[in-house]
Design a protein around this motif. Structure first.
Motif, PDB file in Angstrom:
ATOM      1  N   ILE A   1       0.858  -1.180   0.000  1.00 19.30           N
ATOM      2  CA  ILE A   1       0.000   0.000   0.000  1.00 19.30           C
ATOM      3  C   ILE A   1       0.897   1.235   0.000  1.00 19.30           C
ATOM      4  O   ILE A   1       1.811   1.347   0.812  1.00 19.30           O
ATOM      5  CB  ILE A   1      -0.931   0.030   1.232  1.00 19.30           C
ATOM      6  CG1 ILE A   1      -1.941  -1.135   1.155  1.00 19.30           C
ATOM      7  CG2 ILE A   1      -1.681   1.371   1.308  1.00 19.30           C
ATOM      8  CD1 ILE A   1      -2.833  -1.238   2.362  1.00 19.30           C
TER       9      ILE A   1
ATOM     10  N   ARG B   1       1.806   5.002   0.725  1.00 18.20           N
ATOM     11  CA  ARG B   1       1.425   6.018   1.706  1.00 18.20           C
ATOM     12  C   ARG B   1       2.256   7.280   1.479  1.00 18.20           C
ATOM     13  O   ARG B   1       3.354   7.233   0.939  1.00 18.20           O
ATOM     14  CB  ARG B   1       1.673   5.515   3.138  1.00 18.20           C
ATOM     15  CG  ARG B   1       0.988   4.211   3.467  1.00 18.20           C
ATOM     16  CD  ARG B   1      -0.477   4.398   3.720  1.00 18.20           C
ATOM     17  NE  ARG B   1      -0.739   5.129   4.956  1.00 18.20           N
ATOM     18  CZ  ARG B   1      -1.967   5.407   5.391  1.00 18.20           C
ATOM     19  NH1 ARG B   1      -3.021   5.037   4.692  1.00 18.20           N
ATOM     20  NH2 ARG B   1      -2.133   6.085   6.511  1.00 18.20           N
TER      21      ARG B   1
ATOM     22  N   THR C   1      -0.627  10.587   5.102  1.00 22.93           N
ATOM     23  CA  THR C   1      -1.622  10.200   4.098  1.00 22.93           C
ATOM     24  C   THR C   1      -2.993  10.794   4.426  1.00 22.93           C
ATOM     25  O   THR C   1      -3.696  11.309   3.558  1.00 22.93           O
ATOM     26  CB  THR C   1      -1.711   8.675   4.005  1.00 22.93           C
ATOM     27  OG1 THR C   1      -0.404   8.145   3.736  1.00 22.93           O
ATOM     28  CG2 THR C   1      -2.661   8.259   2.892  1.00 22.93           C
TER      29      THR C   1
ATOM     30  N   THR D   1      -6.744   4.681  -8.805  1.00 25.94           N
ATOM     31  CA  THR D   1      -5.327   5.005  -8.628  1.00 25.94           C
ATOM     32  C   THR D   1      -4.663   3.988  -7.711  1.00 25.94           C
ATOM     33  O   THR D   1      -3.550   3.509  -7.983  1.00 25.94           O
ATOM     34  CB  THR D   1      -5.175   6.426  -8.051  1.00 25.94           C
ATOM     35  OG1 THR D   1      -5.778   7.362  -8.948  1.00 25.94           O
ATOM     36  CG2 THR D   1      -3.704   6.781  -7.885  1.00 25.94           C
ATOM     37  N   ASN D   2      -5.342   3.634  -6.620  1.00 30.60           N
ATOM     38  CA  ASN D   2      -4.792   2.616  -5.711  1.00 30.60           C
ATOM     39  C   ASN D   2      -4.669   1.262  -6.412  1.00 30.60           C
ATOM     40  O   ASN D   2      -3.692   0.527  -6.215  1.00 30.60           O
ATOM     41  CB  ASN D   2      -5.672   2.484  -4.472  1.00 30.60           C
ATOM     42  CG  ASN D   2      -5.559   3.689  -3.560  1.00 30.60           C
ATOM     43  OD1 ASN D   2      -4.528   4.365  -3.547  1.00 30.60           O
ATOM     44  ND2 ASN D   2      -6.606   3.978  -2.811  1.00 30.60           N
TER      45      ASN D   2
ATOM     46  N   GLU E   1      -1.619   1.170  -8.623  1.00 26.68           N
ATOM     47  CA  GLU E   1      -0.388   0.973  -7.854  1.00 26.68           C
ATOM     48  C   GLU E   1      -0.179  -0.489  -7.480  1.00 26.68           C
ATOM     49  O   GLU E   1       0.959  -0.962  -7.370  1.00 26.68           O
ATOM     50  CB  GLU E   1      -0.436   1.832  -6.591  1.00 26.68           C
ATOM     51  CG  GLU E   1      -0.381   3.322  -6.871  1.00 26.68           C
ATOM     52  CD  GLU E   1      -0.615   4.180  -5.635  1.00 26.68           C
ATOM     53  OE1 GLU E   1      -0.350   5.378  -5.701  1.00 26.68           O
ATOM     54  OE2 GLU E   1      -1.075   3.621  -4.616  1.00 26.68           O
ATOM     55  N   LYS E   2      -1.269  -1.224  -7.331  1.00 26.16           N
ATOM     56  CA  LYS E   2      -1.161  -2.635  -6.972  1.00 26.16           C
ATOM     57  C   LYS E   2      -1.032  -3.550  -8.189  1.00 26.16           C
ATOM     58  O   LYS E   2      -0.758  -4.745  -8.033  1.00 26.16           O
ATOM     59  CB  LYS E   2      -2.399  -3.056  -6.161  1.00 26.16           C
ATOM     60  CG  LYS E   2      -2.501  -2.374  -4.805  1.00 26.16           C
ATOM     61  CD  LYS E   2      -3.752  -2.825  -4.063  1.00 26.16           C
ATOM     62  CE  LYS E   2      -3.863  -2.152  -2.715  1.00 26.16           C
ATOM     63  NZ  LYS E   2      -5.077  -2.580  -1.976  1.00 26.16           N
TER      64      LYS E   2
END
Length: 847
Positions: A116, A118, A145, A357-358, A361-362
Motif C-alpha cells: 500500500i 502512503r 496520508t 489510482t490505488n 499501484e497494486k
C-alpha cells in the motif's frame, strides 16, 4: 547497521526534540504514525552509520529487524517512481550540506510491506558533531496520508462553498475544526479564524460567542451548535440552518446565517461541512419590503372610503406576498437539492479516481489492467470537468456576460464533427445511431462553440438515458426562410430511452431541476444542462420544443436562424490529421507556470515531441529570463495567467516593451485555465499571439504553436490601448472595451460589462440587443459619417493599425453622452477585428 554510541544518541535526540518543537513539526512529531532516524557521515561526506526507531519500522509494516535492515539499505527502490527524481535532489542537498543546524523538508510516497502506497513527510536537521562523527543528519518521518486525503476533501468543498463567506470542516470524533475557505473582510477576525484552524471546535464557538455574537443570542448558539445537537439535527441528511446576530469592527449589528451538513468519510467517521454568510442585506430588503407594504396599506386606508375596498386590496397584497413566498421557498428547495446532488456527483467520480489510482499501484505488472483503470479515471476526469464547466456557464448566463461570437463555418463539416464524437460511444453501448443532413446553404456564420454545446448536450442526454438496444437519431434540414440572407435550420434529436412524465416537462429548463437524482437513475448529472441549452438557444435567436413519454423516449426539435456566408477555403486542422512533429525538433520553449505539477506535465508532453523546455516559476522570473536571453535562445513563450509576483498579462506587457527586437517580438501563447471569452480577448489586449485553455487538448496546443510560428507578427504591437485605459480611469471615467469585425457590417462580437454600463444597460446581453450588435448603431446618427471618415483616414495614415476618435452616443435611457475611444486592428487568424477601449468623457468635456 550498528547503533550509534551513547553520546551521539543523546545529542541527536536533543536536536530531534528541538526539531519537533518548531512549528509546523510539532503536530507531525506528536502524530501516531511518526518515527525517528539518524545518519552519520565521515569527513568525506560518505554515510557510515544509520539507525532508526522501532516506530519507523512499524509504520512501514515490518516486524523483523533483519528484513527491515535490507529494506533500508535499498529504501529508494520502495519510493514511487514518479517521486524518485525529487527525492534524489533532496538527498544530494542533505548529503552535501555543511551548514550546522540546517533544516530540510521532503514529501514523497513509499510502498509499505503490504504493498500500500502512503504519503510521508521527512523533517531533517544537519548537525556538526565532534564525537567521532564529523556530521550527523537527524530526522523525523511522519505518515501524512490522512492529511493529504483531508486536503483533497477540502478542495472538493471549495467548489461547493462559493456562496458562503467562510466555510469549515468539523471533525465530530475529535471535536476539531479546519478552515476550508475564508473571504472575510475584517483583518482581526481573519487572524483569529486562522489561529483556530485545526483547533478545538468548542473553543472556536466560545470565542465567537464571547467576542462577536450579541449577548442575547449566545446561550442559544452554544446549545444549538454543540456536536451532540448537530448529530441530531443533521440526521437523515438534513441541512441545519442557524441564524444569529453579531457586532462587526465598526460596532454595527449584522445578521448571519450558518448552514451545517453532515459528511461521512471513507472510515465511516462523522464530520460536518459548515458555511457562514452575511444575510444583512437580505434582512434589510425584507424589512424595506415590509415597510413598503405597511405604507401601501396606509395609502389604501386613506384612498378608499369603504372597509370592503380596503379589505379587498389587502387580500390582493397578501396573495402577492404568498406567491412571492412560494417562489422563494421553491428556489431554496431547488438549491438545497442541487447542493445534495453536487455533493454526491462530485464525490462519485472522485472516489473512482482515488480507488482506481490505488488499484493501478497494486497492478503495475499488469499493463492491460492498468490501461483499463486509466480509461475509467479519464472518464471520471471528464465528468468532473463538465460538472464544473456547467456550473460556471450557468453563472455566466445568469450574470448576462454570455455573448454571440459568430465565425465562418461549413454545415457539413460541423455536422460530421458532431457525429464523430458519438458514433463510437453509441456503437459500444449497442445503440443504433442514425443521422441525416439535408440543407441548401452549407456556408454559414455560426457561433460554433454555443451551437456545438447545444447539440452535444442534447445528444449526450439521448445517449445517457437510452438503454442498450435502443436507438438515437439526429436529423438536420433547412426549412423555408422568412428573412433574406438567413438560413433556418431545424434539428430533430429523438431517442427511444426512458423518457419523462408529461407533468415534469414544464420544469425541464429550470436550474438545478432533475426528474430523478443520480442515485435514483444511476446517471450522473447536475440538472443544469437543459437550462443552459434553453438559454443558449434563446441567445442564438432559436426555438426549442420537446415531447416525451415515460418509458417511450424523448424528441427535441430545435430551430436556428444562421446568417448565410460565402464559402471560405478551410485551412484549419481536421480531426484525425496526421501531424508532422519532426518540425518541432530542437525548438526551445520558455514555460511560465507557477504550478509545479502543471509545469511537469506540460514539460513532459512538449519534450516528447522534440521541444526543449525551460521553466520559469512565475511571471517575474519569465521576464527576467527573457530579458537575459540571447538572440534565438527561445522560439516562443507559453504563459500562464494567474501567477504570483507578476501575472501573465503584466509579464507579457513588460516583455513587449523590451528594447531588443528579438526579445520584444517573441511569440507568446496564453496557456491558462482562464478560458472564457473575456479572458481570450484580454490576452490579445495584453499583446499575446494566441490562447489555449487548460486542461489543454494536446493536438490543439501543437496546432496553435504551428500557426503562431507561421505568423509571429499577429499580435497587438502598441501599448496605446492600455495607456488610454489607465489615463481615463485615473481621471475617474468609466472605461470598457469591445471587439467588432472590420468588415462592412462592423458586427460587435464581444463587449464587457463597463461598456454596457456606459450605454445605460445592466447586462452585456441587454447592450447587444440595444445596439443591434453593430458598431454603427452605437454612434449618434449625426456623428456616423465623421466617425467612419476618421477611421478610414487614420488607417491610411497610420502604420500601426491605431485609430483615435471621439463622438456622441445615445444611451438606452435617451441621455446623450460624449465618449472617446482608441482602436487597434488585428488579424485573429480568420478575419480582421478591432479591439477598442471606450471611455465616457462627458464630465471632462463639460468642465
Amino acid at each position: 547497521m550498528d547503533k550509534f554510541n551513547d553520546k551521539i544518541e543523546k545529542t541527536s535526540d536533543s536536536f530531534l526534540n528541538m526539531l519537533a518543537n518548531e512549528n509546523p513539526f510539532e503536530v507531525l512529531y506528536s502524530a501516531r504514525n511518526t518515527g525517528k532516524w539518524k545518519i552519520g557521515y565521515d569527513e568525506q561526506g560518505s554515510i557510515i552509520k544509520m539507525s532508526w526507531s522501532d516506530s519507523f519500522k512499524d509504520m512501514l509494516g515490518y516486524e523483523d529487524d533483519a528484513e527491515f535492515t535490507k529494506v533500508m539499505t535499498h529504501w529508494l527502490d520502495y519510493v514511487l517512481p514518479e517521486d524518485r527524481g525529487r527525492i534524489f535532489k533532496h538527498i544530494e542537498e542533505v548529503d552535501h550540506c555543511r551548514q550546522d543546524g540546517a533544516v530540510f523538508h521532503i514529501e514523497f510516497r513509499m510502498w509499505r510491506k503490504d504493498n500500500i502506497a502512503r504519503w510521508f513527510h521527512i523533517a531533517v536537521r544537519k548537525l556538526r558533531n565532534q564525537g567521532g562523527y564529523p556530521w550527523l543528519a537527524a530526522g523525523i518521518i511522519t505518515d501524512v496520508t490522512e492529511q493529504k486525503q483531508l486536503e483533497l476533501q477540502r478542495q472538493m468543498y471549495k467548489v461547493l462553498a462559493q456562496e458562503f463567506l467562510t466555510t469549515y470542516i468539523i471533525d465530530a470524533l475529535n471535536h476539531s475544526i479546519r478552515v476550508v475557505r475564508n473571504d472575510g473582510k475584517a483583518e482581526n477576525a481573519n487572524e483569529e479564524l486562522a489561529a483556530f484552524d485545526g483547533g478545538s471546535y468548542e473553543e472556536f464557538i466560545e470565542n465567537l460567542c464571547e467576542k462577536y455574537i450579541i449577548p442575547e443570542d449566545r446561550a442559544r448558539i452554544k446549545r444549538d451548535v454543540a456536536i451532540d445537537s448537530l448529530m441530531e439535527k443533521t440526521k437523515n441528511g438534513n441541512l441545519y440552518h442557524v441564524h444569529f446576530m453579531l457586532v462587526d469592527e465598526c460596532e454595527r449589528r449584522r445578521y448571519y446565517q450558518g448552514t451545517y451538513s453532515r459528511i461521512i468519510d471513507e472510515n465511516d467517521n462523522v464530520a460536518f461541512f459548515y458555511g457562514c454568510r452575511d444575510v444583512s442585506e437580505i434582512v434589510e430588503k425584507e424589512r424595506q419590503k415590509q415597510d413598503e407594504i405597511q405604507e401601501r396599506r396606509r395609502q389604501l386606508a386613506e384612498a378608499y372610503e369603504t372597509q370592503e375596498a380596503q379589505l379587498e386590496e389587502i387580500r390582493v397584497l397578501n396573495d402577492e406576498l404568498e406567491i412571492a413566498k412560494d417562489a422563494a421557498n421553491a428556489a431554496n428547495k431547488a438549491k438545497t437539492a442541487f447542493l445534495f446532488n453536487m455533493s454526491h456527483d462530485i464525490r462519485t467520480p472522485m472516489n473512482a479516481i482515488i480507488g482506481f489510482t490505488n488499484l493501478i499501484e497494486k497492478n503495475l505488472d499488469n499493463p492491460e489492467q492498468v490501461r483499463e483503470y486509466l480509461k475509467k479515471i479519464q472518464a471520471s476526469n471528464e465528468f468532473l470537468l463538465s460538472l464544473i464547466n456547467n456550473v460556471l456557464e450557468m453563472a455566466r448566463i445568469e450574470s448576462g456576460k454570455t455573448t454571440i461570437d459568430e465565425s465562418y463555418g461549413n454545415a457539413r463539416e460541423i455536422y460530421q464533427a458532431i457525429c464523430s464524437v458519438f458514433e463510437t460511444q453509441m456503437r459500444e453501448k449497442d445503440l443504433h445511431f442514425s443521422h441525416t443532413l439535408d440543407v441548401e446553404h452549407e456556408d454559414l456564420l455560426v457561433d460554433f462553440t454555443k451551437f456545438r454545446e447545444i447539440m452535444l448536450n442534447l445528444l449526450s442526454n439521448a445517449y445517457k438515458y437510452t438503454p442498450a438496444g435502443g436507438s438515437v437519431s439526429m436529423d438536420i434540414r433547412e426549412i423555408p426562410s422568412v428573412k433574406a440572407g438567413v438560413a433556418y435550420y431545424q434539428v430533430t434529436i429523438a431517442d427511444t430511452g426512458m423518457g419523462m412524465p408529461e407533468e415534469f416537462l414544464p420544469h425541464l429548463y429550470e436550474a438545478f431541476t432533475r426528474e430523478k437524482t443520480t442515485t435514483q437513475s444511476g446517471i450522473m448529472g447536475t440538472g443544469l444542462g437543459m437550462m443552459i441549452v434553453k438559454e443558449l438557444v434563446d441567445l442564438l435567436g432559436g426555438t426549442i420544443e420537446v415531447s416525451s413519454k415515460l418509458g417511450k423516449g424523448t424528441t427535441f426539435v430545435v430551430t436556428f436562424p444562421f446568417r448565410i456566408a460565402e464559402r471560405l477555403v478551410h485551412t484549419g486542422k481536421q480531426e484525425n490529421t496526421v501531424r508532422d512533429y519532426a518540425k518541432f525538433q530542437g525548438m526551445r520553449i520558455l514555460l511560465a507556470e507557477d504550478n509545479e505539477l502543471n509545469a511537469e506535465i506540460a514539460m513532459a508532453i512538449l519534450s516528447d515531441k522534440g521541444f526543449e523546455v525551460e521553466h520559469a516559476a512565475d511571471g517575474e522570473a519569465a521576464v527576467a529570463m527573457m530579458t537575459a536571453a540571447a538572440e534565438g535562445q527561445y522560439d516562443l513563450i507559453l504563459m500562464d495567467i494567474q501567477m504570483p509576483k507578476l501575472n501573465g498579462y503584466e509579464a507579457t506587457r513588460r516583455i513587449r516593451k523590451l528594447a531588443n527586437p528579438y526579445q520584444a517580438e517573441i511569440p507568446i501563447i496564453a496557456m491558462t485555465a482562464n478560458a472564457f471569452d473575456e479572458d481570450k480577448h484580454r490576452t490579445v489586449l495584453a499583446g499575446m499571439n494566441a490562447h489555449v485553455p487548460k486542461p489543454f487538448d494536446v493536438d490543439k496546443l501543437y496546432d496553435t504553436i504551428e500557426e503562431v510560428l507561421l505568423e509571429k507578427d499577429r499580435y497587438v504591437h502598441h501599448d496605446a490601448l492600455e495607456t488610454f485605459r489607465e489615463k481615463y480611469q485615473q481621471l475617474g471615467c468609466l472605461c470598457g472595451f469591445f471587439v467588432y469585425r472590420a468588415g462592412f457590417d462592423e458586427q460587435i462580437i464581444y463587449a464587457d460589462a463597463d461598456t454596457a454600463a456606459i450605454f445605460g444597460c445592466s447586462t452585456i446581453a441587454e447592450f447587444m440587443q440595444f445596439v443591434g450588435g453593430s458598431f454603427k448603431t452605437m454612434v449618434h446618427v449625426e456623428d456616423i459619417f465623421a466617425v467612419q471618415q476618421a477611421i478610414e483616414e487614420q488607417q491610411q495614415e497610420s502604420s500601426d493599425n491605431l485609430d483615435y476618435i471621439d463622438y456622441d452616443i445615445i444611451r438606452k435611457d435617451g441621455v446623450i453622452r460624449h465618449v472617446a475611444d482608441v482602436g487597434y486592428k488585428v488579424f485573429n487568424g480568420t478575419e480582421y477585428v478591432y479591439y477598442v477601449y471606450l471611455a465616457d468623457v462627458t464630465e471632462l468635456n463639460i468642465n
